[in-house]
Motif scaffolding. Structure first.
Motif, mmCIF file in Angstrom:
data_model
loop_
_atom_site.group_PDB
_atom_site.id
_atom_site.type_symbol
_atom_site.label_atom_id
_atom_site.label_comp_id
_atom_site.label_asym_id
_atom_site.label_seq_id
_atom_site.Cartn_x
_atom_site.Cartn_y
_atom_site.Cartn_z
ATOM 1 N N ALA A 66 0.880 -0.962 -0.023
ATOM 2 C CA ALA A 66 -0.034 0.104 0.189
ATOM 3 C C ALA A 66 0.812 1.215 -0.022
ATOM 4 N N SER A 67 0.420 2.358 -0.546
ATOM 5 C CA SER A 67 1.251 3.488 -0.650
ATOM 6 C C SER A 67 0.077 4.604 -0.059
ATOM 7 N N SER A 68 0.712 5.460 0.787
ATOM 8 C CA SER A 68 0.245 6.538 1.294
ATOM 9 C C SER A 68 1.101 7.921 1.727
ATOM 10 N N VAL A 69 0.605 8.837 2.058
ATOM 11 C CA VAL A 69 1.296 10.043 2.438
ATOM 12 C C VAL A 69 1.413 9.884 3.905
ATOM 13 N N ILE A 70 2.824 9.875 4.238
ATOM 14 C CA ILE A 70 3.316 9.856 5.743
ATOM 15 C C ILE A 70 4.202 11.101 6.070
ATOM 16 N N ASN A 71 3.698 11.919 6.894
ATOM 17 C CA ASN A 71 4.884 12.949 7.378
ATOM 18 C C ASN A 71 5.265 13.826 5.995
ATOM 19 N N GLY A 72 4.616 14.015 5.168
ATOM 20 C CA GLY A 72 4.816 14.768 3.806
ATOM 21 C C GLY A 72 5.599 13.882 2.893
ATOM 22 N N TRP A 73 5.660 12.672 3.147
ATOM 23 C CA TRP A 73 6.389 11.909 2.213
ATOM 24 C C TRP A 73 5.392 10.593 1.426
ATOM 25 N N ASP A 74 5.410 10.430 0.173
ATOM 26 C CA ASP A 74 4.894 9.224 -0.440
ATOM 27 C C ASP A 74 5.538 8.006 -0.112
ATOM 28 N N THR A 75 5.110 7.435 0.718
ATOM 29 C CA THR A 75 5.582 6.183 1.393
ATOM 30 C C THR A 75 4.686 4.901 1.054
ATOM 31 N N ILE A 76 5.746 3.629 0.961
ATOM 32 C CA ILE A 76 5.141 2.630 0.590
ATOM 33 C C ILE A 76 5.747 1.532 1.958
ATOM 34 N N SER A 83 11.521 -4.145 9.065
ATOM 35 C CA SER A 83 10.916 -4.527 10.487
ATOM 36 C C SER A 83 10.452 -5.877 10.612
ATOM 37 N N SER A 84 10.725 -6.413 11.573
ATOM 38 C CA SER A 84 10.127 -7.902 11.688
ATOM 39 C C SER A 84 8.532 -7.850 11.935
ATOM 40 N N GLY A 85 8.041 -7.007 12.549
ATOM 41 C CA GLY A 85 6.583 -6.849 12.685
ATOM 42 C C GLY A 85 5.973 -5.506 12.014
ATOM 43 N N LYS A 86 4.817 -5.348 12.058
ATOM 44 C CA LYS A 86 4.170 -4.316 11.095
ATOM 45 C C LYS A 86 4.626 -3.001 11.884
ATOM 46 N N PRO A 87 5.024 -1.881 11.397
ATOM 47 C CA PRO A 87 5.566 -0.756 12.025
ATOM 48 C C PRO A 87 4.543 0.061 12.170
ATOM 49 N N THR A 88 4.522 0.824 13.449
ATOM 50 C CA THR A 88 3.614 1.814 13.706
ATOM 51 C C THR A 88 3.775 3.071 12.886
ATOM 52 N N TYR A 89 2.855 4.074 13.122
ATOM 53 C CA TYR A 89 2.798 5.375 12.382
ATOM 54 C C TYR A 89 4.313 5.968 12.964
ATOM 55 N N ASP A 90 4.605 5.867 14.242
ATOM 56 C CA ASP A 90 5.717 6.700 14.827
ATOM 57 C C ASP A 90 6.659 5.790 14.519
ATOM 58 N N ASP A 91 6.871 4.450 14.236
ATOM 59 C CA ASP A 91 8.111 3.887 13.927
ATOM 60 C C ASP A 91 8.540 4.295 12.219
#
Length: 377
Positions: A292-302, A328-336
């Motif tokens: 999935a792709s989304s904008v996080i912290n101003g960056w286009d993030t995948i 990451s071994s587990g699903k990263p959080t938004y803060d990660d």
């Protein structure tokens, strides 16, 4: 002197070179040996007295110069890489990508490049996702969630922006364009000749759809739900259906995009959640494939994961290249993810002005007059 000098070829730009400088005592010994050698040479009969004095003066300063160069090299190296461990990897477009985390040891099955590389087409994604689901099923995960990237990047004709304000209408438009992708994914879950028929049923007016694959062996039947909300999944009419599936494969595709009561897989109940959404999410906790792709912290993030591999985080750089910024071994959080982006910005020297400029340019490039007027009607 000969035993202390080695010749190495010049490294390429893609190599990482580690230099271990000799200790001060070793440098002194090396200088002394060279001094003695030149001193002997300088006292040969054919050498003039002025030549001997020049050589003696030169060799006297050699150990000091060597130690100064060593110190400067250590300072520059420390400033260049302080606080950041960089791993160089091959990017999806053939370029280099920087990883700002120590990747965990991947499971043996994840060594297959198809489980770690971003797909470049909808067909490749469908094949990759189906293979991940089958691997997870063989490991005992009968009920799973899958996140397919169904935007305009991989599916031509999908609107870059919402065309109208009604979410149900937008979802129906999305399903119309992307259902062939989901059917292609579902059909790849069986070996060639094992699927007898793939049936499709519209579940509600928003476009939620169920695909049911009847296999030549009834025990290998499977159900695939597309953009199905939590209320629909937990309704009475599906209670008997899920009980009847027993150990058969059930896959929820993109439940987070449902028009009503969206949800996402994951072991939410294990963290203390007692709601219906938490219980269902825990039942479908195995996210065997996620792209999935989304904008996080101003960056286009995948965010990407293919079972049984790790989670990979990518972003689009200022020059439109994809850089992998973390594993990451587990699903990263938004803060990660934000922490990984911050480390990336510091290492690359990206300012807030540069990031904002890229974001504005991306919005202008994706602007459509037709879609703009459709939204304000």
């Amino acid at each position: 002197l000969k035993s202390r000098v080695s010749v190495v070829s010049e490294p390429s730009k893609s190599d990482v070179v580690a230099l271990t400088m000799p200790s001060s005592s070793a440098a002194s010994r090396c200088g002394v040996h060279l001094h003695l050698l030149l001193h002997r040479f300088g006292h040969r009969p054919h050498c003039s007295s002025s030549g001997r004095r020049c050589i003696t003066l030169l060799t006297s300063f050699l150990p000091i110069a060597f130690l100064v160069a060593t110190a400067l090299s250590s300072i520059v190296s420390a400033r260049s890489f302080a606080g950041c461990k960089v791993h160089t990897v091959q990017g999806p477009r053939g370029g280099k990508s920087a990883v700002f985390a120590d990747p965990p040891a991947a499971p043996a099955a994840a060594k297959d490049s198809s489980a770690t590389e971003l797909p470049i087409s909808a067909e490749a994604m469908a094949q990759q996702a189906a293979a991940a689901v089958v691997r997870a099923f063989n490991d005992g995960h009968q009920w799973q969630t899958v996140r397919l990237r169904n935007d305009a990047t991989l599916v031509p004709g999908v609107a870059l922006k919402q065309q109208v304000k009604d979410p149900s209408t937008n979802l129906r438009n999305l399903v119309d364009k992307t259902l062939p992708l989901v059917k292609d994914f579902a059909a790849r879950l069986w070996e060639v000749g094992a699927l007898a028929e793939l049936k499709s049923s519209l579940l509600d007016a928003s476009g939620a759809t169920m695909l049911y694959g009847e296999a030549t062996d009834p025990l290998k039947d499977a159900a695939v739900f597309y953009v199905t909300g939590i209320d629909l999944v937990t309704s009475d009419k599906f209670d008997g259906f899920f009980k009847g599936m027993r150990d058969r494969l059930v896959v929820m595709v993109n439940p987070d995009q449902a028009a009503e009561s969206p949800w996402e897989g994951g072991d939410v109940a294990a963290e203390g959640g007692a709601s219906t959404t938490a219980q269902v999410s825990s039942t479908f906790k195995e996210q065997s494939y996620y792209y999935a792709s989304s904008v996080i912290n101003g960056w286009d993030t995948i965010l990407f994961r293919s079972y049984p591999g790790s989670w990979h985080i990518w972003l689009e750089s200022l020059d439109k290249e994809l850089d992998r910024i973390g594993v990451s071994s587990g699903k990263p959080t938004y803060d990660d993810i934000v922490a990984m982006q911050t480390a990336y910005e510091e290492h690359r020297g990206v300012s807030d002005v540069q990031k904002l400029g890229k974001r504005l340019k991306d919005q202008v490039d994706g602007f459509s007059v037709d879609s703009f007027f459709a939204q304000i009607r």
